[in-house]
Design an enzyme around this catalytic site. Structure first.
Site, PDB file in Angstrom:
ATOM      1  N   ASP A  51      15.747  44.472  48.662  1.00  0.00           N
ATOM      2  CA  ASP A  51      15.976  45.803  47.503  1.00  0.00           C
ATOM      3  C   ASP A  51      14.544  46.318  47.556  1.00  0.00           C
ATOM      4  O   ASP A  51      14.414  47.768  47.512  1.00  0.00           O
ATOM      5  CB  ASP A  51      16.326  45.212  46.248  1.00  0.00           C
ATOM      6  CG  ASP A  51      17.762  44.539  46.023  1.00  0.00           C
ATOM      7  OD1 ASP A  51      18.516  44.706  47.357  1.00  0.00           O
ATOM      8  OD2 ASP A  51      17.865  44.340  45.089  1.00  0.00           O
ATOM      9  N   TYR A  54      14.164  48.635  50.596  1.00  0.00           N
ATOM     10  CA  TYR A  54      15.068  49.819  50.508  1.00  0.00           C
ATOM     11  C   TYR A  54      14.362  50.791  49.584  1.00  0.00           C
ATOM     12  O   TYR A  54      14.322  51.888  49.619  1.00  0.00           O
ATOM     13  CB  TYR A  54      16.316  49.427  49.992  1.00  0.00           C
ATOM     14  CG  TYR A  54      17.253  50.507  49.788  1.00  0.00           C
ATOM     15  CD1 TYR A  54      18.184  50.958  50.809  1.00  0.00           C
ATOM     16  CD2 TYR A  54      17.598  51.251  48.474  1.00  0.00           C
ATOM     17  CE1 TYR A  54      19.144  51.933  50.756  1.00  0.00           C
ATOM     18  CE2 TYR A  54      18.271  52.294  48.460  1.00  0.00           C
ATOM     19  CZ  TYR A  54      19.018  52.734  49.562  1.00  0.00           C
ATOM     20  OH  TYR A  54      20.011  53.805  49.523  1.00  0.00           O
ATOM     21  N   LEU A 101      52.059  45.365  34.366  1.00  0.00           N
ATOM     22  CA  LEU A 101      53.540  44.745  34.018  1.00  0.00           C
ATOM     23  C   LEU A 101      53.280  43.489  33.255  1.00  0.00           C
ATOM     24  O   LEU A 101      52.367  42.613  33.201  1.00  0.00           O
ATOM     25  CB  LEU A 101      53.917  44.370  35.106  1.00  0.00           C
ATOM     26  CG  LEU A 101      54.383  45.704  36.142  1.00  0.00           C
ATOM     27  CD1 LEU A 101      54.717  45.063  37.614  1.00  0.00           C
ATOM     28  CD2 LEU A 101      55.220  46.442  35.566  1.00  0.00           C
ATOM     29  N   LYS A 136      56.258  42.567  44.341  1.00  0.00           N
ATOM     30  CA  LYS A 136      55.236  42.687  43.808  1.00  0.00           C
ATOM     31  C   LYS A 136      54.123  42.417  44.574  1.00  0.00           C
ATOM     32  O   LYS A 136      53.838  41.056  45.069  1.00  0.00           O
ATOM     33  CB  LYS A 136      54.921  41.876  42.497  1.00  0.00           C
ATOM     34  CG  LYS A 136      53.645  42.276  41.844  1.00  0.00           C
ATOM     35  CD  LYS A 136      53.770  41.683  40.537  1.00  0.00           C
ATOM     36  CE  LYS A 136      52.663  41.948  39.434  1.00  0.00           C
ATOM     37  NZ  LYS A 136      51.442  41.801  39.703  1.00  0.00           N
ATOM     38  N   GLU A 194      50.596  50.477  45.913  1.00  0.00           N
ATOM     39  CA  GLU A 194      49.612  49.332  46.184  1.00  0.00           C
ATOM     40  C   GLU A 194      49.034  49.721  47.609  1.00  0.00           C
ATOM     41  O   GLU A 194      49.665  49.919  48.601  1.00  0.00           O
ATOM     42  CB  GLU A 194      50.527  47.974  46.056  1.00  0.00           C
ATOM     43  CG  GLU A 194      49.660  47.102  45.848  1.00  0.00           C
ATOM     44  CD  GLU A 194      49.539  46.991  44.144  1.00  0.00           C
ATOM     45  OE1 GLU A 194      49.850  47.719  43.641  1.00  0.00           O
ATOM     46  OE2 GLU A 194      48.620  45.923  43.863  1.00  0.00           O
ATOM     47  N   CYS A 442      25.818  23.878  17.896  1.00  0.00           N
ATOM     48  CA  CYS A 442      24.879  24.231  16.696  1.00  0.00           C
ATOM     49  C   CYS A 442      24.928  23.010  15.673  1.00  0.00           C
ATOM     50  O   CYS A 442      24.283  23.046  14.645  1.00  0.00           O
ATOM     51  CB  CYS A 442      25.200  25.463  15.989  1.00  0.00           C
ATOM     52  SG  CYS A 442      26.857  25.297  15.219  1.00  0.00           S
ATOM     53  N   CYS A 463      34.238  25.463  15.083  1.00  0.00           N
ATOM     54  CA  CYS A 463      33.060  25.277  14.463  1.00  0.00           C
ATOM     55  C   CYS A 463      32.740  26.395  12.967  1.00  0.00           C
ATOM     56  O   CYS A 463      33.157  27.207  13.186  1.00  0.00           O
ATOM     57  CB  CYS A 463      31.736  25.754  15.575  1.00  0.00           C
ATOM     58  SG  CYS A 463      30.432  26.210  15.026  1.00  0.00           S
ATOM     59  N   CYS A 469      25.755  29.928  15.200  1.00  0.00           N
ATOM     60  CA  CYS A 469      26.309  29.330  16.437  1.00  0.00           C
ATOM     61  C   CYS A 469      25.671  30.087  17.874  1.00  0.00           C
ATOM     62  O   CYS A 469      26.814  31.207  17.882  1.00  0.00           O
ATOM     63  CB  CYS A 469      27.621  28.878  16.328  1.00  0.00           C
ATOM     64  SG  CYS A 469      27.930  28.133  17.664  1.00  0.00           S
TER      65      CYS A 469
HETATM   66  S1  IVH Z   1      55.061  49.121  38.972  1.00  0.00           S
HETATM   67  C1  IVH Z   1      54.517  51.299  35.388  1.00  0.00           C
HETATM   68  N1  IVH Z   1      55.835  47.997  41.031  1.00  0.00           N
HETATM   69  O1  IVH Z   1      51.366  45.044  39.626  1.00  0.00           O
HETATM   70  C2  IVH Z   1      54.808  50.335  36.359  1.00  0.00           C
HETATM   71  N2  IVH Z   1      53.675  47.497  40.112  1.00  0.00           N
HETATM   72  O2  IVH Z   1      50.751  43.700  37.187  1.00  0.00           O
HETATM   73  C3  IVH Z   1      53.283  49.963  37.175  1.00  0.00           C
HETATM   74  N3  IVH Z   1      52.178  45.985  41.650  1.00  0.00           N
HETATM   75  O3  IVH Z   1      48.938  47.348  38.166  1.00  0.00           O
HETATM   76  C4  IVH Z   1      53.603  49.277  38.005  1.00  0.00           C
HETATM   77  N4  IVH Z   1      53.686  45.770  43.083  1.00  0.00           N
HETATM   78  O4  IVH Z   1      48.909  47.297  40.934  1.00  0.00           O
HETATM   79  C5  IVH Z   1      54.938  48.130  40.166  1.00  0.00           C
HETATM   80  N5  IVH Z   1      56.339  47.029  43.343  1.00  0.00           N
HETATM   81  C6  IVH Z   1      55.458  47.206  42.278  1.00  0.00           C
HETATM   82  C7  IVH Z   1      54.340  46.651  42.155  1.00  0.00           C
HETATM   83  C8  IVH Z   1      53.326  46.516  41.167  1.00  0.00           C
HETATM   84  C9  IVH Z   1      52.287  45.379  42.705  1.00  0.00           C
HETATM   85  C10 IVH Z   1      50.866  45.769  40.837  1.00  0.00           C
HETATM   86  C11 IVH Z   1      50.221  47.470  40.247  1.00  0.00           C
HETATM   87  C12 IVH Z   1      50.145  47.055  38.780  1.00  0.00           C
HETATM   88  C13 IVH Z   1      50.123  45.483  38.744  1.00  0.00           C
HETATM   89  C14 IVH Z   1      50.753  44.968  37.344  1.00  0.00           C
END
Ligand code: IVH
Length: 723
Positions: A51, A54, A101, A136, A194, A442, A463, A469
């Site tokens: 660092d 740099y 979600l 997901k 995503e 504490c 506590c 504390c």
């Molecule tokens: S819908 C308003 N669909 O999960 C609805 N989310 O835990 C918004 N994610 O932040 C999300 N796959 O990054 C949606 N098929 C999917 C998804 C998805 C992954 C992620 C997303 C969100 C997170 C929520």
């Protein structure tokens, strides 16, 4: 050594005088050298100079350009050098917040989810609402804003309100068009989805890392996140990231009526969509897709951690709206938690910010679902003894002891916990664990309070040391900088612990004076091991970025008992502006009965919460901290971005009687989404009483007080005028 000589050479050369051509050449070489180190630092986190070195290079460049300002004119890079880390990424305010979600784990919770939706919409339990189910994806979400068909800005989710501008990097991904020419593509439209890294690309990258003697990456998700936030887009390109579109944000028009049609349109517009997205008509359908995706999981070339169910009709989505940070119309059904066997090496007691004593099992390290687990929560004293919170026996009443062999379970991001004890493998000499009755930090007495609600002894031992504390103070500070609070990058538990021990940060407002105190030599962070100019300026940058924060996050970050994210949001949206919040809290702390009743009147806020707010603000020390923070920060209302244009924005509304067309919950949610405050009792401060059928005493009281009373139909007319 070689680098050191190079730096010396630059220092020497820049002190000499050259003709214009050679001065330019030298300047270019110096800039390229710094760019190389920027790259080494930001790519793979593997700097090849310290660092200090740099900083020396950077200073050389700054000095040189100061002496020859005419030289720097043609170099945009130089503008940034003086404030090097700000080069990272500019902030983008999401005009529609990026939500998360809620999770479920069991099939029965899906039934609850659907029942909740039917109830909210006043539908019968066999209404057969249409859903879609899709994987997901375990990556990071991004928002891509198109104006007149051109990609204008791409940003990360950040804290959901504000993200980072990663436009240049996003353009290197596949599955994302730069411009969209289709006639049905709205003139303003934000595509959300995503960003992820394929598993085979991840393994290949790690092989290279290992070959080069470097530390491999932990998982594809973190690597995708790091790869997207590179200063050089070419590095992002080389990581071969992908994008699945699954949602949207700001939109000048929504050309279809269902989520599924929108997803199909995404495909037509040039985005990648997930091929497992299916329309479902029943719970059985949804669970069938869940099973299919779960079975196929290991064959996919990307990580997924569950299945998302979404209400298909956009009209119903709109009516269902949002609660806290998640939509009511969607839920994530996570895959089952993974388990492993380990051994308890020790049981430690941690003291939380509200004084709770939480026992933590220190485990023989074990890998569960790709993550090394060393700790598991033991919840409380009763859990260790084999007693559940409802008083029934847990594990057939078998207690947990140090040296026991146990089953550990870990679900997603949730803290690992102990599922069972193998009594057959118990060591003969293992002793019953004795839970301390004094705070281990504490030494104040630790007691189990009697609940004022049911008169029973609580399961948590607390506590009684309060602000005496150290551990409670430290936990409060940790919460303050944590992800859902101020979310200060690079200010994790470890740093907070050291800064606290050193006395640099004793209370939250100290965080925002660190830079000034360092400058004035009141403190010396650089004397701590592992801190250099660069890491320090990065920390100050992260802190300064958070000088602007929403009121709800601010309230949550104070760590007031019973004021979690949801209550913080309710309280924040009750106030028209942040100053009126501060004024009221001052008065509440002075036991002002009117304010006490006012806050108790907010729908969703009970007396326990108001009592806790009062206890917090009656302490002079807390008031000083909050007042200091108010002066140093810009605290804004998230609502300011959302409901300002509505005709009922800021009005106080009470609902009474039975509504024909909406459940009470839906009516309340709709009013709140338009910026109104929903109260539960009639006082002279109420602006409108919405009176359904069978409304009794409230209506009479409202009329007596001269409050505007509207019936259900008038109410719909009112809110549809401008919403
Ligand atoms: S819908 C308003 N669909 O999960 C609805 N989310 O835990 C918004 N994610 O932040 C999300 N796959 O990054 C949606 N098929 C999917 C998804 C998805 C992954 C992620 C997303 C969100 C997170 C929520």
């Amino acid at each position: 050594m070689e680098n050191n000589n190079k730096i010396k050479k630059f220092i020497e050369l820049t002190s000499l005088r050259f003709d214009q051509e050679n001065s330019h050449k030298l300047l270019n070489e110096l800039i390229n050298e710094i760019k190389l180190h920027d790259k080494m630092y930001f790519n793979n986190d593997s700097p090849i100079i310290s660092d200090g070195e740099y900083d020396e290079l950077k200073k050389t460049l700054l000095d040189y350009t100061k002496r020859y300002p005419e030289l720097s004119m043609s170099h945009s890079y130089i503008d940034n050098v003086g404030s090097y880390p700000s080069e990272k990424f500019a902030k983008v305010l999401h005009s529609v917040p990026m939500l998360s979600l809620s999770n479920i784990f069991k099939n029965s919770e899906l039934v609850d989810f659907i029942n909740r939706i039917n109830k909210f919409l006043s539908l019968s339990s066999n209404s057969n609402i249409e859903f879609i189910a899709e994987p997901k994806i375990d990556g990071l979400s991004a928002s891509l804003k198109y104006v007149d068909g051109e990609l204008l800005v791409a940003s990360t989710r950040g804290d959901g309100i504000q993200g980072e501008n990663v436009t240049e990097n996003i353009l290197t991904l596949s599955g994302i068009p730069k411009s969209i020419k289709h006639s049905d593509f709205p003139s303003i439209f934000e595509v959300r989805g995503e960003v992820y890294m394929c598993r085979d690309d991840f393994f290949e990258l790690n092989e290279k890392m290992i070959l080069n003697g470097k530390q491999p990456y932990v998982n594809p998700r973190n690597t995708a996140s790091g790869s997207l936030r590179q200063i050089d887009p070419e590095v992002t390109r080389s990581r071969n990231l992908h994008f699945f579109a699954y949602a949207w944000g700001e939109a000048s028009d929504i050309p279809f009526n269902t989520h599924y049609e929108m997803i199909e349109a995404f495909k037509k517009w040039g985005f990648d969509i997930n091929p497992y997205t299916k329309v479902c008509h029943s719970i059985e359908d949804l669970l069938g897709v869940y099973e299919d995706i779960n079975i196929n999981r290991s064959n996919l070339n990307y990580d997924i951690d569950g299945v998302v169910y979404k209400v298909n009709s956009l009209l119903l989505q709109d009516r269902l709206g949002y609660i806290a940070r998640a939509p009511r119309w969607a839920i994530a059904h996570k895959f089952p938690a993974e388990k492993a066997i380990s051994k308890i090496l020790d049981i430690e007691i941690q003291v939380g910010r509200t004084g709770s004593l939480t026992p933590v099992a220190k485990l023989e390290p074990v890998t569960i679902g790709g993550v090394v687990v060393r700790n598991a929560t033991l919840h409380n004293e009763d859990f260790i003894s084999g007693i559940a919170s409802n008083g029934e026996l847990l594990r057939n009443g078998i207690d947990i002891r140090v040296s026991d062999t146990v089953t550990v379970i870990r679900a997603g991001d949730v803290i690992p916990r102990i599922l069972d004890v193998d009594i057959k493998l118990r060591n003969q000499n293992a002793k019953k664990f004795i839970f301390p009755i004094e705070c281990p930090v504490c030494n104040s007495p630790a007691i189990r309070e009697i609940s004022s609600v049911n008169g029973k002894e609580g399961s948590i031992r607390r506590c009684t040391g309060g602000l005496l504390c150290q551990s409670q103070i430290l936990s409060k500070l940790e919460l303050f900088v944590s992800r859902n609070a101020f979310d200060i990058d690079g200010f994790g538990k470890k740093t907070m612990n050291i800064f606290f021990q050193e006395g640099f940060v004793k209370k939250p407002d100290d965080i925002f004076t660190l830079e000034l105190r360092q400058k004035n030599n009141d403190i010396n962070i650089l004397s701590l091991e592992g801190w250099g100019e660069l890491s320090l300026s990065n920390l100050f940058l992260s802190i300064n970025e958070k000088r602007s924060i929403s009121l709800e996050r601010f309230i949550y970050s104070l760590g007031i008992r019973y004021v979690g994210e949801n209550n913080a949001k309710i309280i924040a949206s009750h106030y028209i502006d942040t100053n009126s919040f501060m004024k009221d809290m001052n008065r509440l702390g002075k036991a002002d009965r009117v304010i006490f009743d006012d806050i108790s009147d907010i729908d969703g806020i009970g007396a326990v919460v108001v009592e806790s707010l009062k206890e917090f603000f009656e302490q002079e020390s807390n008031l000083i901290i909050v007042t200091n923070l108010f002066q140093m920060l810009e605290i804004f209302k998230a609502q300011d971005i959302i409901g300002k244009e509505s005709i009922i924005f800021g009005l106080r509304i009470v609902f009474t009687g039975t509504l024909k067309n909406m459940s009470r919950a839906e009516a309340k949610s709709k009013a709140e989404s338009l910026g109104a405050k929903v109260l539960s009792t009639i006082t002279s401060k109420v602006d409108i009483l919405v009176s359904g059928d069978d409304s009794g005493s409230k209506k009479k009281k409202a009329i007596d007080l001269g409050i505007r009373v509207v019936n259900e139909d008038d109410w719909y007319n009112l809110i549809s005028e401008k919403n």
